[in-house]
Write an enzyme that holds these catalytic residues in place. Structure first.
Site, PDB file in Angstrom:
ATOM      1  N   GLU A 125       8.536  19.327   7.982  1.00  0.00           N
ATOM      2  CA  GLU A 125       8.925  20.636   8.516  1.00  0.00           C
ATOM      3  C   GLU A 125       9.253  20.607   9.990  1.00  0.00           C
ATOM      4  OE1 GLU A 125       6.698  23.983   7.062  1.00  0.00           O
ATOM      5  OE2 GLU A 125       7.752  25.376   8.353  1.00  0.00           O
ATOM      6  N   HIS A 159       8.141  34.707   3.911  1.00  0.00           N
ATOM      7  CA  HIS A 159       6.741  34.323   4.101  1.00  0.00           C
ATOM      8  C   HIS A 159       6.121  34.842   5.392  1.00  0.00           C
ATOM      9  CE1 HIS A 159       7.258  31.938   0.563  1.00  0.00           C
ATOM     10  NE2 HIS A 159       6.030  31.448   0.631  1.00  0.00           N
ATOM     11  N   LYS A 191       2.316  19.696   1.133  1.00  0.00           N
ATOM     12  CA  LYS A 191       1.525  20.531   2.036  1.00  0.00           C
ATOM     13  C   LYS A 191       0.203  20.854   1.361  1.00  0.00           C
ATOM     14  CE  LYS A 191       4.754  23.110   4.909  1.00  0.00           C
ATOM     15  NZ  LYS A 191       5.118  24.498   5.315  1.00  0.00           N
ATOM     16  N   LYS A 244      13.356  22.557  -4.267  1.00  0.00           N
ATOM     17  CA  LYS A 244      12.348  22.310  -3.238  1.00  0.00           C
ATOM     18  C   LYS A 244      12.326  20.836  -2.872  1.00  0.00           C
ATOM     19  CE  LYS A 244       7.915  23.105  -1.349  1.00  0.00           C
ATOM     20  NZ  LYS A 244       6.636  23.790  -1.376  1.00  0.00           N
ATOM     21  N   HIS A 278       2.952  36.718   4.444  1.00  0.00           N
ATOM     22  CA  HIS A 278       1.609  36.334   4.893  1.00  0.00           C
ATOM     23  C   HIS A 278       0.938  37.472   5.652  1.00  0.00           C
ATOM     24  CE1 HIS A 278       2.505  31.713   4.689  1.00  0.00           C
ATOM     25  NE2 HIS A 278       2.130  32.201   3.524  1.00  0.00           N
ATOM     26  N   GLU A 281       8.697  32.882  -6.424  1.00  0.00           N
ATOM     27  CA  GLU A 281       9.052  31.642  -5.700  1.00  0.00           C
ATOM     28  C   GLU A 281      10.247  30.962  -6.368  1.00  0.00           C
ATOM     29  OE1 GLU A 281       7.584  30.560  -2.768  1.00  0.00           O
ATOM     30  OE2 GLU A 281       5.474  31.157  -2.801  1.00  0.00           O
ATOM     31  N   HIS A 332       0.232  36.366  -3.702  1.00  0.00           N
ATOM     32  CA  HIS A 332       1.147  35.697  -2.776  1.00  0.00           C
ATOM     33  C   HIS A 332       2.606  35.989  -3.154  1.00  0.00           C
ATOM     34  CE1 HIS A 332       2.655  32.665  -0.044  1.00  0.00           C
ATOM     35  NE2 HIS A 332       3.281  32.048  -1.037  1.00  0.00           N
ATOM     36  N   ARG A 335      13.156  22.416   6.479  1.00  0.00           N
ATOM     37  CA  ARG A 335      12.124  22.854   5.563  1.00  0.00           C
ATOM     38  C   ARG A 335      11.675  24.293   5.815  1.00  0.00           C
ATOM     39  NH1 ARG A 335       7.119  19.297   3.112  1.00  0.00           N
ATOM     40  NH2 ARG A 335       6.141  21.066   2.127  1.00  0.00           N
ATOM     41  N   ARG A 376     -10.611   9.283   4.698  1.00  0.00           N
ATOM     42  CA  ARG A 376      -9.279   9.168   5.326  1.00  0.00           C
ATOM     43  C   ARG A 376      -8.148   9.053   4.326  1.00  0.00           C
ATOM     44  NH1 ARG A 376     -12.391   5.980   8.689  1.00  0.00           N
ATOM     45  NH2 ARG A 376     -13.008   7.084  10.592  1.00  0.00           N
ATOM     46  N   ASN A 422      10.367  29.165   3.969  1.00  0.00           N
ATOM     47  CA  ASN A 422       9.518  30.284   4.378  1.00  0.00           C
ATOM     48  C   ASN A 422      10.220  31.629   4.275  1.00  0.00           C
ATOM     49  OD1 ASN A 422       7.205  28.752   4.965  1.00  0.00           O
ATOM     50  ND2 ASN A 422       8.119  28.110   6.901  1.00  0.00           N
TER      51      ASN A 422
HETATM   52  N1  LIG Z   1       1.206  23.889  -0.713  1.00  0.00           N
HETATM   53  C1  LIG Z   1       2.286  24.609  -0.781  1.00  0.00           C
HETATM   54  O1  LIG Z   1       3.392  24.149  -0.472  1.00  0.00           O
HETATM   55  C2  LIG Z   1       2.198  26.025  -1.265  1.00  0.00           C
HETATM   56  C3  LIG Z   1       3.358  26.730  -1.597  1.00  0.00           C
HETATM   57  C4  LIG Z   1       3.219  28.012  -2.116  1.00  0.00           C
HETATM   58  C5  LIG Z   1       1.966  28.566  -2.264  1.00  0.00           C
HETATM   59  N2  LIG Z   1       0.878  27.863  -1.913  1.00  0.00           N
HETATM   60  C6  LIG Z   1      -0.450  28.418  -2.098  1.00  0.00           C
HETATM   61  O2  LIG Z   1      -0.676  28.611  -3.483  1.00  0.00           O
HETATM   62  C7  LIG Z   1      -1.638  29.641  -3.654  1.00  0.00           C
HETATM   63  C8  LIG Z   1      -1.176  30.569  -4.720  1.00  0.00           C
HETATM   64  O3  LIG Z   1      -0.982  29.814  -5.902  1.00  0.00           O
HETATM   65  P1  LIG Z   1      -1.191  30.479  -7.335  1.00  0.00           P
HETATM   66  O4  LIG Z   1      -0.418  31.712  -7.402  1.00  0.00           O
HETATM   67  O5  LIG Z   1      -0.952  29.420  -8.330  1.00  0.00           O
HETATM   68  O6  LIG Z   1      -2.704  30.936  -7.242  1.00  0.00           O
HETATM   69  P2  LIG Z   1      -4.032  30.556  -8.043  1.00  0.00           P
HETATM   70  O7  LIG Z   1      -4.251  29.101  -8.022  1.00  0.00           O
HETATM   71  O8  LIG Z   1      -5.083  31.404  -7.467  1.00  0.00           O
HETATM   72  O9  LIG Z   1      -3.719  30.998  -9.542  1.00  0.00           O
HETATM   73  C9  LIG Z   1      -3.504  32.364  -9.826  1.00  0.00           C
HETATM   74  C10 LIG Z   1      -4.562  32.911 -10.796  1.00  0.00           C
HETATM   75  O10 LIG Z   1      -4.289  32.435 -12.098  1.00  0.00           O
HETATM   76  C11 LIG Z   1      -5.425  31.763 -12.628  1.00  0.00           C
HETATM   77  N3  LIG Z   1      -4.876  30.713 -13.461  1.00  0.00           N
HETATM   78  C12 LIG Z   1      -4.253  29.590 -13.042  1.00  0.00           C
HETATM   79  N4  LIG Z   1      -3.744  28.934 -14.069  1.00  0.00           N
HETATM   80  C13 LIG Z   1      -4.065  29.642 -15.182  1.00  0.00           C
HETATM   81  C14 LIG Z   1      -3.794  29.477 -16.560  1.00  0.00           C
HETATM   82  N5  LIG Z   1      -3.018  28.464 -16.974  1.00  0.00           N
HETATM   83  N6  LIG Z   1      -4.301  30.361 -17.413  1.00  0.00           N
HETATM   84  C15 LIG Z   1      -5.009  31.425 -16.962  1.00  0.00           C
HETATM   85  N7  LIG Z   1      -5.271  31.638 -15.686  1.00  0.00           N
HETATM   86  C16 LIG Z   1      -4.797  30.764 -14.803  1.00  0.00           C
HETATM   87  C17 LIG Z   1      -6.214  31.354 -11.445  1.00  0.00           C
HETATM   88  O11 LIG Z   1      -7.574  31.194 -11.733  1.00  0.00           O
HETATM   89  C18 LIG Z   1      -5.977  32.518 -10.505  1.00  0.00           C
HETATM   90  O12 LIG Z   1      -6.815  33.574 -10.862  1.00  0.00           O
HETATM   91  C19 LIG Z   1      -1.809  30.297  -2.306  1.00  0.00           C
HETATM   92  O13 LIG Z   1      -3.033  29.873  -1.751  1.00  0.00           O
HETATM   93  C20 LIG Z   1      -0.651  29.754  -1.487  1.00  0.00           C
HETATM   94  O14 LIG Z   1      -0.953  29.645  -0.112  1.00  0.00           O
HETATM   95  C21 LIG Z   1       0.966  26.605  -1.425  1.00  0.00           C
HETATM   96 ZN   LIG Z   2       4.924  30.736  -1.001  1.00  0.00          ZN
END
Ligand SMILES: NC(=O)c1ccc[n+]([C@@H]2O[C@H](COP(=O)([O-])OP(=O)(O)OC[C@H]3O[C@@H](n4cnc5c(N)ncnc54)[C@H](O)[C@@H]3O)[C@@H](O)[C@H]2O)c1
Ligand SMILES: [Zn+2]
Ligand SMILES: NC(=O)c1ccc[n+]([C@@H]2O[C@H](COP(=O)([O-])OP(=O)(O)OC[C@H]3O[C@@H](n4cnc5c(N)ncnc54)[C@H](O)[C@@H]3O)[C@@H](O)[C@H]2O)c1
Ligand SMILES: [Zn+2]
Lengths: 367, 367
Positions: free
Chosen positions: B238, B249, B144, B228, B253, B186, B266, B242, B123, B246
């Site tokens: 949200e 998005h 999130k 942000k 998406h 972003e 993304h 908030r 929890r 999006n």
């Molecule tokens: N929680 C939120 O508010 C929020 C907001 C935006 C996006 N997201 C989510 O985030 C995700 C996308 O995030 P992302 O783009 O960071 O993706 P990711 O975590 O998949 O990283 C992108 C790629 O880079 C690699 N990588 C990461 N750091 C590295 C480094 N320092 N050196 C070499 N390789 C590295 C990873 O292994 C992956 O292949 C999606 O799932 C999206 O839904 C969440």
């Molecule tokens: Zn995003």
């Protein structure tokens, strides 16, 4: 109808207790501004659905609600990630949105499962509890929602408070007697941890409670809910006080896990656990009557108080080590001081507990 | 080192941004009273682990922490209930308790997954974000956390704020250039929705940002995080404001889902989505320069702005219908007013969106 409020600031919510409330279910939904624009999602189980689902659906439909229902297998095994995933799929397919409400129609299993669905669907939607067991007077107060992991019960969950609890006591008439007894174990627990007078009242009204006498039952449920509500109000997220609600549960959960879910009902297991906690207290110096009285009261309800001999003590101890009441490596144990009073021992010796478990197999303080 | 605070009352937390912070990781943990009595649980991925896991583990060990690590496959497919369950199993087997802390070492995928583990293990336990992508300047602010359902992204999750975010910008040096571009999408978004001056600054510093110039990058990340944070502070869960985050998005998406996760990153998908939102604005009467400017800025970063022709418009529209930004049956769409300003249209016509998607395949406002 009796109404009590669980006081949690902006998350406060009412519990309505009475006979026949489900006949007017839609008026409660309207009163709480539950929208008719988004579908409702009822989660119930195979034992409850044949008795009550149709009526609930019909009454909500008539008032203009769109209702989707899922019926899961009766039993603890439905509190799993697999069933949880099925519920998520159903919810998405049915087009549930952020303004939808998830409804638990059933006992603690359905309550915990549906609550976890509500808490995590699109990062949280509204949730209504319609308890149909006596045990659920406990599980529907406090917002703990969870599913089990194969390695440990209730390991996966969050806190998510319902919008309201609708406790229609007429639904308890179809509850099997073994479930009635098990549910009353939690009611007795509420007396044992907080309110000697209520524990004595339970003792004196055991027969009427077991016979489901409407007035006696409504009073017992209200009192049980209100004790739990008082405790939860003071410590919503189980930082300290709330742990006393776990009286009998550390051992109880270990018994359930070791025996394999199904042999003991949750209420039966914690009944043994509560007898064990009293025995432990006596081992540590309390008056022996604390144990004999606790045991006597539980047995008035036909509840077990003796540790089953076929359960291996080492296995039970191991199961306790996985139990989440162990904080920072120390074993936390809820120990009674007297009927109606307990304390939280954060440094309980494992050897003392082991000794108690062994002695509890005899069920007699003098051996 | 730059420090900024996400203001959320008792859930407020700091974001530390700087080069080489991981060398002193243990001091940050000590400063935040993270106990050495309970194991830490690091979740990272197969691309990040070879570069940074060993150092992080060693530095924490040296300071007296017990560390357990799990390395998941790099990529969006690790944000699944199946991988989540594996993490839970590992956590239980390793003896994580309620005082443990879960650490996300990686990008948004690892952040969202580890955050959901932290939020739901017993929890809820403490959570630290160590972002290693540019995109994660977004995902590590706001609490999130989620995993995907096969039918829809981020469908299963909750809000769970971290204790702190440790942003060591040196880790960005190993990031593939395509990920750099996607992450900057972003950052640009934060300018486009809230702060014209910052959007212009991004435009002017595109080359330095793409080259990962340390000072430029640190400023951009701080500014992006702080925008942000301001939005999240005003609307943690949200309910209204908030939603402007999006921008791009809803369509983004849908592009990700229709193309199959993997074809578009993304950030690439939302870049197309932001161009689309600007085109929609123009269709609804805004000055055409809003679209051409938005498109030009995004293209400065090598980001795509044209809707891929091979994606079926009906499929894309269907994917949007499953998107959770549809509240009570109405389609909610974030539409720009000007560079640095957007509004939430809660009653956007599906036909207008469909029309935009078709036109966006041409990538030219004059067709
Ligand atoms: N929680 C939120 O508010 C929020 C907001 C935006 C996006 N997201 C989510 O985030 C995700 C996308 O995030 P992302 O783009 O960071 O993706 P990711 O975590 O998949 O990283 C992108 C790629 O880079 C690699 N990588 C990461 N750091 C590295 C480094 N320092 N050196 C070499 N390789 C590295 C990873 O292994 C992956 O292949 C999606 O799932 C999206 O839904 C969440
Ligand atoms: Zn995003
Ligand atoms: N969330 C909490 O705070 C909390 C507290 C205590 C217990 N619990 C959980 O509650 C669960 C136990 O609850 P329970 O004892 O209600 O179990 P349950 O939901 O399995 O119900 C017991 C049995 O009675 C059947 N049943 C329910 N209502 C009925 C009715 N009106 N008529 C006929 N049959 C009916 C069910 O199908 C089931 O077979 C456990 O999983 C436990 O972990 C949670
Ligand atoms: Zn219980």
């Amino acid at each position: 109808m009796r109404t009590l409020t669980v006081e949690l600031g902006e998350r406060s919510y009412p519990i309505y207790i009475g006979q026949g409330l489900l006949q007017n279910i839609a008026s409660f939904f309207e009163k709480h501004q539950i929208t008719k624009k988004s579908p409702l999602f009822i989660i119930t189980d195979t034992h409850v659905a044949p008795h009550y689902l149709n009526d609930v659906e019909t009454n909500l439909h008539k008032a203009g609600y769109t209702v989707i229902s899922a019926v899961v297998e009766s039993g603890e095994q439905s509190k799993s990630l697999a069933v949880y995933e099925q519920m998520m799929t159903k919810a998405i397919e049915a087009g549930l949105d952020r303004s939808s409400t998830v409804i638990a129609l059933g006992g603690g299993v359905v309550g915990d499962l549906a609550g976890f669905v509500a808490a995590t669907y699109m990062r949280g939607v509204r949730f209504v509890q319609i308890p149909t067991t006596i045990l659920a007077h406990d599980s529907s107060v406090g917002g703990k929602v969870a599913v089990n992991h194969p390695l440990a019960k209730n390991m996966i969950g969050v806190f998510h408070q319902p919008v309201m609890v609708l406790y229609d006591t007429s639904t308890l008439q179809t509850l099997p007697i073994r479930e009635v007894r098990a549910g009353l174990a939690e009611m007795v627990k509420h007396g044992l941890i907080w309110d000697e007078a209520f524990a004595r009242w339970c003792d004196q009204h055991a027969e009427d409670l077991l016979a489901l006498d409407p007035e006696t039952l409504a009073y017992g449920l209200e009192k049980g809910c209100s004790i739990k509500a008082q405790i939860v109000s003071r410590d919503e997220r189980e930082n300290d006080l709330r742990a006393i609600l776990n009286l009998g549960h550390t051992l109880g959960h270990a018994i359930e896990a070791t025996a394999g879910y199904g042999e003991f009902l949750h209420g039966e297991a914690i009944s043994i656990g509560m007898a064990g906690a009293a025995l432990l207290a006596v081992q540590l110096g309390a008056d022996p009557s604390l144990y004999t009285e606790t045991k006597r009261i539980l047995e008035r309800f036909g509840l077990p108080t003796v540790m089953p001999k076929h359960l291996d003590t080492d296995q039970v101890m191991n199961a306790m080590m996985h139990d989440k009441k162990f904080k920072e490596g120390n074993m936390v144990y809820i120990v009674p001081k007297a009927i109606g009073q307990v304390y939280i021992d954060t440094n309980m010796k494992v050897s003392a507990v082991r000794n108690m478990v062994e002695r509890l197999k005899e069920g007699d303080i003098h051996v």
